[in-house]
Design an enzyme around this catalytic site. Sequence first.
Site, PDB file in Angstrom:
ATOM      1  N   LYS A  98     -33.558   2.255  -7.978  1.00 32.18           N
ATOM      2  CA  LYS A  98     -34.646   1.471  -8.561  1.00 32.18           C
ATOM      3  C   LYS A  98     -35.672   2.319  -9.296  1.00 32.18           C
ATOM      4  CE  LYS A  98     -35.411  -0.262  -4.554  1.00 32.18           C
ATOM      5  NZ  LYS A  98     -35.959  -0.926  -3.381  1.00 32.18           N
ATOM      6  N   PHE A 156     -35.373   2.982   4.919  1.00 34.34           N
ATOM      7  CA  PHE A 156     -34.990   1.673   4.389  1.00 34.34           C
ATOM      8  C   PHE A 156     -34.109   1.891   3.181  1.00 34.34           C
ATOM      9  CE2 PHE A 156     -35.471  -1.984   1.564  1.00 34.34           C
ATOM     10  CZ  PHE A 156     -34.940  -2.955   2.407  1.00 34.34           C
ATOM     11  N   ASP A 173     -33.020  10.557  -0.522  1.00 35.43           N
ATOM     12  CA  ASP A 173     -33.276   9.286  -1.188  1.00 35.43           C
ATOM     13  C   ASP A 173     -34.653   9.368  -1.830  1.00 35.43           C
ATOM     14  OD1 ASP A 173     -34.177   6.715  -1.818  1.00 35.43           O
ATOM     15  OD2 ASP A 173     -33.044   5.794  -0.212  1.00 35.43           O
TER      16      ASP A 173
END
Length: 141
Positions: free
Chosen positions: A138, A21, A109
């Site tokens: 984030k 995702f 990631d």
Amino acid sequence: AYEKKGVPADSAQVLFAKGNFWGRTIAACGSSDDPDRYHNFGPYHGLGFHLIDYNNIEEVEKAFEAIPNLAAFMFEPIQGEAGVVVPDTGYLQKVRELCDKHNVLMICDEVQSGLGRTGKKLAVEWEGVRPDIITLGKALS
């Protein structure tokens, strides 16, 4: 890939692990195998994206040999979208070796697994692996 590997202009390909995702941009949705992520978000034609099963080193190796102009393999060292999915011991090291052998960028990631969330600064540190690119996003906020 264009300059270092000699990939012809506008033909670089990128490999992704399923179950990922990355968000809701066209490129992020185009790299997903989740219908809720990609259905009605296209078009994705021409992106040069390929998907393989996560934590399957045999598929990684086959893809590296089969996909022409492969520039990068992007995956999460530990997947977190559908629960915590940890790869087999040695997976990250084997991916690193294959990336080096085939001159493919290793992109990890670490948005969900980085900055101390696994007990180390980055999840890749558990196997002593150094990716070419690490995304944090984030995790820094």
